[in-house]
Motif scaffolding. Structure first.
Motif, short mmCIF file in Angstrom:
data_model
loop_
_atom_site.label_atom_id
_atom_site.label_comp_id
_atom_site.label_asym_id
_atom_site.label_seq_id
_atom_site.Cartn_x
_atom_site.Cartn_y
_atom_site.Cartn_z
N LYS A 1 0.76 4.73 -2.48
CA LYS A 1 0.77 6.12 -2.01
C LYS A 1 1.95 6.89 -2.60
CE LYS A 1 -1.77 5.01 2.10
NZ LYS A 1 -2.04 5.28 3.48
N GLU B 1 0.82 -1.21 0.00
CA GLU B 1 0.00 0.00 0.00
C GLU B 1 0.86 1.27 0.00
OE1 GLU B 1 -3.17 2.14 2.94
OE2 GLU B 1 -3.31 -0.04 2.74
N VAL C 1 3.03 11.29 2.96
CA VAL C 1 3.76 10.18 2.35
C VAL C 1 5.17 10.11 2.93
CG1 VAL C 1 4.67 9.22 0.20
CG2 VAL C 1 2.36 10.16 0.26
N HIS D 1 4.97 8.42 6.11
CA HIS D 1 4.79 6.97 5.95
C HIS D 1 6.12 6.29 5.63
CE1 HIS D 1 0.58 7.78 6.17
NE2 HIS D 1 0.41 8.11 4.90
#
Length: 191
Positions: A99, A95, A111, A114
Motif C-alpha cells: 500500500k 501488505e 495509507v 494504516h
C-alpha cells in the motif's frame, strides 16, 4: 521452516497441553512465528504420529480430558539436527508495504492511517514483550540472566521481536513525518 520446529522448540519449556502451547505461541513465539490454535492442534497430532512428541491423557472432572505433550528423545534429536541446518533467508511479505508503494496513486490519508495503526500495534507489542522480558529476568539483571540461565533461546528471540517492533516504530514515525512534510509542501505551507 515449518511449524513443526516452532512447536518442538516451544516444548523445550516442558510438558504442555494444546491450550498451553497456544498461549506460549501468543506470548513468546509470535514474535517470529505465527500460528492459529487450529494449526497447532493439527501439528501436535502429526508430531505425535511421527513419534517426535509423546502425549498423555489427563482425566478432568466436568471437562473433557486434557492431552499433555512432551518432547520425545526422537523429537529432541530432530530439533537439534534442525539447529545445524543452514537457515533460508527470510522474505518480508507485508501488505502495508504494498500500500505504501502505491500511495502515490492511492488514498494517502488511508495509507497514513494504516501507518498510524502499525505504530499502535508496535507500541502494544513492545509493551507486551517488555512484560515477558521482566518475567523472564525475574530478580536478575540481564547480564546475570544471560550468564546463569539454563536457557537463553527464548530471551534472544524476544530481543529480536523487540528490535523488530522498535524498527517498525522508527520507520512509521519517519514515514509519517515525510508524508506530513510532503502534504504541507504541496499545500504551499513549506518552501
Amino acid at each position: 521452516m515449518s511449524l513443526k520446529y516452532a512447536v518442538l522448540g516451544a516444548l523445550l519449556e516442558g510438558e504442555a497441553s494444546g491450550y498451553d502451547l497456544a498461549k506460549i505461541f501468543d506470548v513468546s513465539v509470535s514474535n517470529f512465528w505465527a500460528a492459529t490454535p487450529q494449526q497447532l492442534y493439527r501439528e501436535l497430532e502429526r508430531l505425535a504420529a511421527d513419534g517426535l512428541i509423546e502425549a498423555r491423557v489427563v482425566p478432568q472432572e466436568r471437562r473433557p480430558n486434557k492431552r499433555m505433550f512432551t518432547l520425545s528423545a526422537t523429537g529432541r534429536a530432530d530439533l537439534a539436527a534442525f539447529t545445524a541446518k543452514e537457515p533460508r533467508p527470510t522474505a518480508a511479505r507485508d501488505e502495508l508495504m504494498v500500500k505504501v508503494q502505491a500511495l502515490d496513486v492511492g488514498d494517502v490519508d488511508a495509507v497514513r492511517g494504516h501507518i498510524e495503526e502499525r505504530i499502535g500495534w508496535a507500541q502494544g507489542k513492545l509493551a507486551r514483550y517488555e512484560r515477558v522480558r521482566q518475567h523472564l529476568l525475574g530478580e536478575l539483571s540481564e547480564e546475570e540472566f544471560l550468564r546463569d540461565s539454563d536457557r537463553i533461546g527464548p530471551y534472544l528471540t524476544l530481543m529480536r521481536g523487540m528490535f523488530f517492533e522498535e524498527e517498525n516504530l522508527r520507520w512509521g514515525r519517519r514515514a509519517l513525518e515525510i508524508l506530513d512534510r510532503r502534504t504541507a509542501a504541496r499545500r504551499g505551507q513549506l518552501p
